[in-house]
Write a protein that holds these residues in place. Structure first.
Motif, PDB file in Angstrom:
ATOM      1  N   ARG A  66       0.789  -1.357   0.212  1.00 52.54           N
ATOM      2  CA  ARG A  66      -0.104   0.099  -0.032  1.00 52.54           C
ATOM      3  C   ARG A  66       0.929   1.409   0.054  1.00 52.54           C
ATOM      4  O   ARG A  66       0.588   2.160  -0.808  1.00 52.54           O
ATOM      5  N   ASN A  67       1.959   1.218   0.874  1.00 58.45           N
ATOM      6  CA  ASN A  67       2.699   2.362   0.917  1.00 58.45           C
ATOM      7  C   ASN A  67       3.530   2.617  -0.387  1.00 58.45           C
ATOM      8  O   ASN A  67       3.885   3.607  -0.899  1.00 58.45           O
ATOM      9  N   ARG A  68       3.878   1.722  -0.998  1.00 59.14           N
ATOM     10  CA  ARG A  68       4.854   1.422  -2.220  1.00 59.14           C
ATOM     11  C   ARG A  68       3.839   2.187  -3.430  1.00 59.14           C
ATOM     12  O   ARG A  68       4.502   2.936  -3.984  1.00 59.14           O
ATOM     13  N   GLU A  69       2.694   1.917  -3.495  1.00 61.71           N
ATOM     14  CA  GLU A  69       1.855   2.315  -4.561  1.00 61.71           C
ATOM     15  C   GLU A  69       1.693   3.965  -4.452  1.00 61.71           C
ATOM     16  O   GLU A  69       1.607   4.556  -5.440  1.00 61.71           O
ATOM     17  N   LEU A  70       1.360   4.351  -3.371  1.00 65.99           N
ATOM     18  CA  LEU A  70       1.186   5.613  -2.996  1.00 65.99           C
ATOM     19  C   LEU A  70       2.247   6.612  -3.183  1.00 65.99           C
ATOM     20  O   LEU A  70       2.215   7.569  -4.140  1.00 65.99           O
ATOM     21  N   VAL A  71       3.459   6.059  -2.838  1.00 65.86           N
ATOM     22  CA  VAL A  71       4.814   6.826  -2.879  1.00 65.86           C
ATOM     23  C   VAL A  71       5.256   6.748  -4.360  1.00 65.86           C
ATOM     24  O   VAL A  71       5.879   7.879  -4.840  1.00 65.86           O
ATOM     25  N   GLU A  72       5.185   5.708  -5.251  1.00 66.08           N
ATOM     26  CA  GLU A  72       5.445   5.757  -6.676  1.00 66.08           C
ATOM     27  C   GLU A  72       4.659   6.717  -7.401  1.00 66.08           C
ATOM     28  O   GLU A  72       5.416   7.423  -8.368  1.00 66.08           O
ATOM     29  N   GLY A  73       3.315   6.617  -7.083  1.00 63.21           N
ATOM     30  CA  GLY A  73       2.656   7.645  -7.899  1.00 63.21           C
ATOM     31  C   GLY A  73       3.100   9.126  -7.729  1.00 63.21           C
ATOM     32  O   GLY A  73       3.233  10.096  -8.460  1.00 63.21           O
ATOM     33  N   PHE A  74       3.229   9.432  -6.566  1.00 63.30           N
ATOM     34  CA  PHE A  74       3.806  10.810  -5.921  1.00 63.30           C
ATOM     35  C   PHE A  74       5.136  11.213  -6.314  1.00 63.30           C
ATOM     36  O   PHE A  74       5.207  12.346  -7.000  1.00 63.30           O
ATOM     37  N   ALA A  75       6.123  10.309  -6.472  1.00 66.91           N
ATOM     38  CA  ALA A  75       7.209  10.415  -6.707  1.00 66.91           C
ATOM     39  C   ALA A  75       7.473  10.826  -8.337  1.00 66.91           C
ATOM     40  O   ALA A  75       8.341  11.549  -9.001  1.00 66.91           O
ATOM     41  N   ASP A  76       6.444  10.133  -9.307  1.00 68.13           N
ATOM     42  CA  ASP A  76       6.336  10.417 -10.586  1.00 68.13           C
ATOM     43  C   ASP A  76       6.080  11.816 -10.914  1.00 68.13           C
ATOM     44  O   ASP A  76       6.411  12.428 -11.754  1.00 68.13           O
ATOM     45  N   ASP A  77       4.771  12.107 -10.261  1.00 66.18           N
ATOM     46  CA  ASP A  77       4.364  13.394 -10.205  1.00 66.18           C
ATOM     47  C   ASP A  77       5.429  14.468  -9.871  1.00 66.18           C
ATOM     48  O   ASP A  77       5.370  15.475 -10.351  1.00 66.18           O
ATOM     49  N   LEU A  78       6.134  14.254  -8.897  1.00 63.07           N
ATOM     50  CA  LEU A  78       6.991  15.285  -8.137  1.00 63.07           C
ATOM     51  C   LEU A  78       8.339  15.213  -9.143  1.00 63.07           C
ATOM     52  O   LEU A  78       8.745  16.609  -9.708  1.00 63.07           O
ATOM     53  N   LEU A  79       8.762  14.313  -9.886  1.00 61.67           N
ATOM     54  CA  LEU A  79       9.615  14.453 -10.849  1.00 61.67           C
ATOM     55  C   LEU A  79       9.353  14.978 -12.313  1.00 61.67           C
ATOM     56  O   LEU A  79      10.198  15.902 -12.979  1.00 61.67           O
ATOM     57  N   GLU A  80       7.896  14.935 -12.529  1.00 62.49           N
ATOM     58  CA  GLU A  80       7.358  15.397 -13.544  1.00 62.49           C
ATOM     59  C   GLU A  80       7.512  17.343 -13.721  1.00 62.49           C
ATOM     60  O   GLU A  80       7.785  17.788 -14.492  1.00 62.49           O
ATOM     61  N   ALA A  81       7.220  17.487 -12.191  1.00 63.92           N
ATOM     62  CA  ALA A  81       6.950  18.816 -12.007  1.00 63.92           C
ATOM     63  C   ALA A  81       8.489  19.505 -12.079  1.00 63.92           C
ATOM     64  O   ALA A  81       8.754  20.677 -12.448  1.00 63.92           O
ATOM     65  N   LEU A  82       9.483  18.518 -11.317  1.00 57.68           N
ATOM     66  CA  LEU A  82      10.860  18.988 -11.561  1.00 57.68           C
ATOM     67  C   LEU A  82      11.348  19.334 -13.080  1.00 57.68           C
ATOM     68  O   LEU A  82      11.853  20.338 -13.100  1.00 57.68           O
ATOM     69  N   ARG A  83      11.101  18.519 -13.829  1.00 55.86           N
ATOM     70  CA  ARG A  83      11.278  18.633 -15.197  1.00 55.86           C
ATOM     71  C   ARG A  83      10.865  20.009 -15.756  1.00 55.86           C
ATOM     72  O   ARG A  83      11.475  20.778 -16.648  1.00 55.86           O
ATOM     73  N   SER A  84       9.756  20.513 -15.433  1.00 56.10           N
ATOM     74  CA  SER A  84       9.078  21.416 -15.870  1.00 56.10           C
ATOM     75  C   SER A  84       9.629  22.812 -15.352  1.00 56.10           C
ATOM     76  O   SER A  84       9.509  23.790 -15.911  1.00 56.10           O
ATOM     77  N   VAL A  85      10.148  22.715 -14.178  1.00 60.70           N
ATOM     78  CA  VAL A  85      10.540  24.098 -13.520  1.00 60.70           C
ATOM     79  C   VAL A  85      12.005  24.204 -13.949  1.00 60.70           C
ATOM     80  O   VAL A  85      12.780  25.148 -13.645  1.00 60.70           O
ATOM     81  N   CYS A  86      12.846  23.172 -14.745  1.00 60.18           N
ATOM     82  CA  CYS A  86      14.174  23.488 -14.781  1.00 60.18           C
ATOM     83  C   CYS A  86      14.351  23.849 -16.108  1.00 60.18           C
ATOM     84  O   CYS A  86      13.611  23.686 -17.008  1.00 60.18           O
ATOM     85  N   ASN A  87      15.480  24.688 -16.309  1.00 64.52           N
ATOM     86  CA  ASN A  87      15.998  25.154 -17.528  1.00 64.52           C
ATOM     87  C   ASN A  87      16.455  24.159 -18.307  1.00 64.52           C
ATOM     88  O   ASN A  87      17.559  23.685 -18.143  1.00 64.52           O
ATOM     89  N   ARG A  88      15.871  23.651 -19.562  1.00 66.77           N
ATOM     90  CA  ARG A  88      16.325  22.643 -20.248  1.00 66.77           C
ATOM     91  C   ARG A  88      17.694  22.883 -20.702  1.00 66.77           C
ATOM     92  O   ARG A  88      18.330  22.124 -21.416  1.00 66.77           O
ATOM     93  N   ASP A  89      17.920  24.252 -21.193  1.00 64.98           N
ATOM     94  CA  ASP A  89      19.306  24.793 -21.940  1.00 64.98           C
ATOM     95  C   ASP A  89      20.458  24.783 -20.672  1.00 64.98           C
ATOM     96  O   ASP A  89      21.428  24.967 -21.532  1.00 64.98           O
ATOM     97  N   ALA A  90      19.892  24.810 -19.628  1.00 67.29           N
ATOM     98  CA  ALA A  90      21.166  25.080 -18.538  1.00 67.29           C
ATOM     99  C   ALA A  90      21.349  23.839 -17.436  1.00 67.29           C
ATOM    100  O   ALA A  90      22.392  23.846 -16.941  1.00 67.29           O
ATOM    101  N   ASP A  91      20.136  23.489 -17.052  1.00 68.72           N
ATOM    102  CA  ASP A  91      20.133  22.640 -15.909  1.00 68.72           C
ATOM    103  C   ASP A  91      20.052  21.118 -16.318  1.00 68.72           C
ATOM    104  O   ASP A  91      20.104  20.913 -17.538  1.00 68.72           O
ATOM    105  N   MET A  92      20.473  20.172 -15.349  1.00 67.45           N
ATOM    106  CA  MET A  92      20.569  18.708 -15.636  1.00 67.45           C
ATOM    107  C   MET A  92      19.055  18.345 -15.948  1.00 67.45           C
ATOM    108  O   MET A  92      18.013  18.711 -15.584  1.00 67.45           O
ATOM    109  N   GLU A  93      19.140  17.134 -16.813  1.00 67.64           N
ATOM    110  CA  GLU A  93      17.822  16.777 -17.389  1.00 67.64           C
ATOM    111  C   GLU A  93      17.665  15.473 -16.565  1.00 67.64           C
ATOM    112  O   GLU A  93      18.454  14.397 -16.479  1.00 67.64           O
ATOM    113  N   VAL A  94      16.489  15.087 -15.876  1.00 73.53           N
ATOM    114  CA  VAL A  94      16.109  14.193 -15.090  1.00 73.53           C
ATOM    115  C   VAL A  94      15.200  12.989 -15.476  1.00 73.53           C
ATOM    116  O   VAL A  94      14.294  13.312 -16.430  1.00 73.53           O
TER     117      VAL A  94
END
Length: 549
Positions: A157-185
């Motif tokens: 149960r915990n693993r399913e909840l955390v996996e979904g949230f981690a994917d959402d968090l990393l997707e938001a991280l990609r959107s706030v990063c500058n693709r021309d200067a920042d590292m690509e996750v």
């Protein structure tokens, strides 16, 4: 002759008594101006050497005069000359001075040993493994059901909840990063005990590694310390990451294959070279005045990026998100309004070639023990291969095999012992490494559920032997007997083995503390199991035969 011998002995004794290493003064610390002291020691040794030569000359003259007087007074008698006495005292003085010089060099190089510590280690090592008393099978089954199965039932149960949230968090991280200067996750990968189905400790934290790559036109050039000609022992299993331009070695342009002449210029590469001067390696998380990736700067960049990503999506969730450990890149904690918390770790890594080996900047708390090293050295992690190997052997072992149950029980007992005696240098990773070695050593039939007690004894005995020898080899580096289905890179199988217990050779206080904790854990094993066990009726079905999650 006796007077000369007495003078030589007096000089030798004076040198020994005045030597600071042999008879140090009480309550005296080593001063900071060690160079001046060493220079004075050299001057004293030179004066002692001149004094010894002067005494030898005086003794030679005295011996000559004595012989002349004896010949003059008693010409009839002839005394045979015996050089053994003179040779003995000369050799003795030379040996003493040689020993003093060797001891002085050891002190100067910082290799002076405390022999009282060695005696303490010998006393610790004298506690040979006598086997650990384990309760009967019924008590062991009840302990497993109450303390382990009840905990692992929450994992899915915990693993399913955390996996979904981690994917959402990393997707938001990609959107706030500058693709021309920042590292690509890239996408996260679940590793560790939660994904190997043997975690028993709360909080039930999920561990993820997050590969990242540099922006164009840069690339990572990876180099393992094992591939170098001379590898320091404390850098085995580490590597460095150099940031290069993608076309640094080959641009792929026709101008590489054709000489254009002095009057012709490639417009493409003239612009690219100009842009290179406008970029600074410091902006790409490099260590100061170098082109090597700095793990500390990566940690700070990742924490800032995660904070920005959470601020962007926090309105969608009814819980708060905080950092549980600031010395780890992504040690996060979800806190609900009810007070319940869920922890998980996001760790940035760099992929090695096209394999599943990764360079990791920092280990999650409770993971592999880190040795002290510089921020440009990254440790190699085989966590993905560890998970894959356990899945591989599960297909070969008998149904309801006891290998994961064995690791769960040991991890539980180890955690309870550490809560009593404090943190230890012996970690769950060492427990798992010992079990992996035994999985490769024993035939699959020996891991049936009925052999649980025997395998527990074997793992503890293996750990005892490894601690006494201060040698526990990494399971994947230098292991040439791994199945080809895993796809381990050949260069790691042919590399020199890495000793995970090597820090114990230098850190003697940590070694004694670990040995004391381990032996106390052996003595307390039965008491710890009984403490968490309820009454069991005879003939009750064994929960160890249940299918693992």
């Amino acid at each position: 002759m006796p007077a000369g011998v007495f003078k030589v002995c007096f000089v030798v004794i004076a040198a020994i008594v005045n030597h600071p290493l042999l008879f140090p003064k009480e309550n005296v610390t080593v001063p900071e101006n060690t160079e001046d002291i060493i220079q004075k020691m050299k001057e004293r040794e030179e004066s002692l050497r001149l004094e010894r030569l002067k005494l030898e000359q005086e003794m030679a003259v005295q011996e000559t005069l004595t012989k002349s007087s004896e010949k003059a007074t008693e010409p009839e008698e002839q005394y045979p000359h015996d050089p053994l006495s003179w040779n003995f005292w000369t050799a003795l003085s030379l040996v003493v001075f040689l020993l003093i010089e060797l001891w002085r060099q050891d002190y100067q190089e910082g290799t002076w040993q405390d022999y009282s510590i060695e005696e303490d280690e010998n006393a610790v090592l004298g506690k040979a493994f006598k086997g650990v008393f384990l309760p009967d099978r019924g008590t062991l089954d009840s302990f497993y059901e109450r303390c382990i199965l009840n905990v692992t039932s929450e994992i899915a149960r915990n693993r399913e909840l955390v996996e979904g949230f981690a994917d959402d968090l990393l997707e938001a991280l990609r959107s706030v990063c500058n693709r021309d200067a920042d590292m690509e996750v890239e996408e996260s990968i679940g590793i560790g005990s939660m994904y190997e189905n043997w975690r028993v400790h709360k909080p039930l934290a999920c561990d993820f590694i997050v590969p990242f790559t540099p922006p164009e036109p840069y690339c990572f050039k990876l180099e393992t310390c094992d591939s170098r000609e001379s590898v320091p022992p404390d850098k085995q299993g580490y590597g460095v990451i150099k940031i290069c331009w993608a076309d640094e070695n080959s641009t792929g342009c026709i101008c590489d294959k054709t000489k254009l002449g002095e009057d012709l210029l490639c417009l493409l590469h003239s612009k690219m070279n100009q842009s290179r001067h406008n970029n600074h390696m410091e902006d790409l998380l490099c260590y100061k005045d170098s082109r090597y990736l700095d793990s500390d700067q990566v940690m700070m960049w990742f924490q800032v990026a995660l904070t920005k990503a959470w601020n962007k999506i926090s309105h969608k969730y009814e819980f708060s998100l905080t950092f549980s450990h600031l010395d780890s890149p992504g040690a996060l904690k979800i806190k609900f309004r009810s007070g319940k918390t869920i922890a998980f770790n996001l760790t940035p890594v760099v992929q090695y070639a096209d394999s599943d080996v990764y360079f990791v900047s920092h280990f999650p708390c409770g993971g592999l023990a880190e040795g002290s090293t510089s921020s440009i050295h990254w440790f190699l992690t085989f966590a993905v291969y560890e998970k894959r190997y356990l899945q591989f052997v599960s297909k070969i072992l008998p149904d309801s095999s006891c290998h994961l149950s064995c690791l769960q029980i040991l991890s539980f007992i180890h955690g309870k012992q550490c809560s009593l005696t404090g943190p230890s240098s012996l970690t769950n990773y060492h427990l798992k490494t010992a079990m992996l070695h035994l999985l490769q050593t024993y035939p699959s039939s020996n891991w049936a559920s009925g052999f649980l007690e025997a395998r527990l004894q074997d793992v503890l005995r293996y750990l005892e032997k490894s601690l006494q020898e201060k040698r526990l080899y990494h399971f994947f580096i230098g292991n040439r007997n791994l199945p080809e289905e895993l796809g381990i890179p050949v260069e790691f199988q042919k590399a020199e083995p890495v000793n995970l217990f090597r820090p114990f050779v230098l850190q003697r206080s940590a070694y004694r503390k670990t040995m004391d904790m381990f032996h106390e854990m052996l003595r307390n094993t039965s008491a710890l199991i009984n403490e968490y066990t309820t009454h069991v009726h005879v003939g009750r079905a064994s929960p160890l035969n249940k299918e693992q999650l």
